[in-house]
Design an enzyme around this catalytic site. Structure first.
Site, PDB file in Angstrom:
ATOM      1  N   LEU A 170       0.866  -1.180   0.000  1.00  0.00           N
ATOM      2  CA  LEU A 170       0.000   0.000   0.000  1.00  0.00           C
ATOM      3  C   LEU A 170       0.902   1.228   0.000  1.00  0.00           C
ATOM      4  CD1 LEU A 170      -3.038  -0.250   2.491  1.00  0.00           C
ATOM      5  CD2 LEU A 170      -3.107   0.078   0.018  1.00  0.00           C
ATOM      6  N   ASP A 171       0.665   2.167  -0.900  1.00  0.00           N
ATOM      7  CA  ASP A 171       1.454   3.392  -0.946  1.00  0.00           C
ATOM      8  C   ASP A 171       1.316   4.167   0.367  1.00  0.00           C
ATOM      9  OD1 ASP A 171       2.190   2.845  -3.563  1.00  0.00           O
ATOM     10  OD2 ASP A 171       0.522   3.991  -4.419  1.00  0.00           O
ATOM     11  N   PRO A 172       2.329   4.963   0.737  1.00  0.00           N
ATOM     12  CA  PRO A 172       2.231   5.759   1.970  1.00  0.00           C
ATOM     13  C   PRO A 172       0.995   6.659   2.019  1.00  0.00           C
ATOM     14  CG  PRO A 172       4.485   5.740   1.200  1.00  0.00           C
ATOM     15  CD  PRO A 172       3.665   5.062   0.123  1.00  0.00           C
ATOM     16  N   ALA A 215      -1.882   5.993   0.883  1.00  0.00           N
ATOM     17  CA  ALA A 215      -3.088   5.169   0.996  1.00  0.00           C
ATOM     18  C   ALA A 215      -3.223   4.664   2.423  1.00  0.00           C
ATOM     19  CB  ALA A 215      -3.028   3.996   0.025  1.00  0.00           C
TER      20      ALA A 215
END
Length: 314
Positions: free
Chosen positions: A48-50, A52
């Site tokens: 998960l991207d930061p 998100a």
């Protein structure tokens, strides 16, 4: 005098279904959870991207062997696309590359959704972890190199509008492995002639886990016992371990073979056992064997026997 060896963590096994906060990277989240549980091994099932938030399933101990099954699971995301601007990262983190004064109506957005349902061709974002010639695409992009990522097929089961206003639309998508929600925002913006980028993104589910399994970093921090540096006192992790989901839960997608204690012992030694029970599979290329809900092995069912291929110790 010899060096003291690095202290080993606890042999705790299972899944921690973390509700990752915005601003925390996936690797950072895994390290945090591993430390909180004093676990000897940990890994995650899907970055998960930061920017998100939401579900980041983290495997502890023996559960790391089941990571590929969770990564293949269907995922549900809730996300907002802000219209009028395309960014090089396809989300808030990047810089604007295209602008438009056009804004779509809800009817216009609704009118293109069918184009994104089913098996579709999608080009992943330039800023992604996909490898190009052995290098991560985002590393090449940051160095200013032109990055060309080939299109790939992904599957989207549903794409619904949750809310729409003059400048943005909130969606919920249910999709398969490898789908980039940032690419959806980019492609819809281009098709609508107004451009767009992700402004919020939250993962709600990763099959077989749901939001009922969620635990926050704060809850885990509050549950962690004090640990003495001299190792004299044995900390009680029972409250924390109550947040751990059984390893076997990750294998709901496989046929289940329940075992007796005696049969489970034979399987742990690598021996095949006769499959018993009215609902037991007759033949299966892949199945999981359990005893009282705890995972014993992954294997195949052939000729009425379960033959273990990967055995679990906990």
């Amino acid at each position: 005098m010899g060096r003291r060896g690095k202290k080993k963590g606890r042999p705790v096994s299972g899944w921690v279904v973390l509700d990752k906060p915005v601003g925390m990277g996936s690797t950072e989240a895994v390290s945090k959870v591993k430390w909180l549980f004093n676990a000897d091994k940990a890994g995650h099932a899907g970055t998960l991207d930061p920017l998100a938030s939401g579900m980041l399933p983290i495997a502890l101990g023996e559960a790391t062997k089941t990571v590929p099954y969770v990564m293949d699971g269907t995922k549900v995301y809730r996300f907002t696309v802000t219209w009028g601007e395309e960014r090089n990262t396809d989300d808030l983190e990047g810089v604007a590359t295209q602008n438009s004064e056009n804004r779509p109506t809800k009817a216009e957005v609704s009118g293109i959704l069918a184009d994104y349902i089913g098996v579709i061709s999608q080009i992943p974002p330039v800023f992604s972890a996909i490898k190009i010639g052995g290098e991560r695409a985002y590393d090449l992009a940051r160095e200013g190199e032109a990055v060309e990522i080939p299109a790939r097929e992904v599957e989207i089961d549903r794409l619904d509008i949750i809310h729409h206003d003059d400048n943005s639309t909130e969606f919920e998508v249910e999709c398969g492995k490898g789908t980039y929600v940032r690419s959806l925002a980019r492609d819809m913006g281009r098709q609508l002639g107004c451009y767009g980028h992700i402004s919020t993104l939250r993962r709600l589910a990763v099959d077989p886990f749901t939001d009922e399994d969620f635990v926050t970093v704060g809850e885990l921090e509050a549950a962690r016992p004090a640990i003495s540096e001299d190792d004299v006192a044995r900390p009680d992790f029972s409250v924390m371990d109550g947040y751990v989901v059984e390893t076997a839960a990750a294998l709901d997608c496989l046929p289940q073979v329940p075992l007796t204690d005696e049969a489970a012992q034979r399987v742990r030694l690598g021996n095949p056992v006769i499959v018993r029970g009215r609902d037991a599979p007759i033949e299966a290329e892949e199945a999981c064997a359990t005893v009282r809900g705890k995972l014993v092995a992954i294997g195949a069912v052939e000729g009425g026997q379960f033959k273990p291929k990967r055995v679990f110790t906990a």
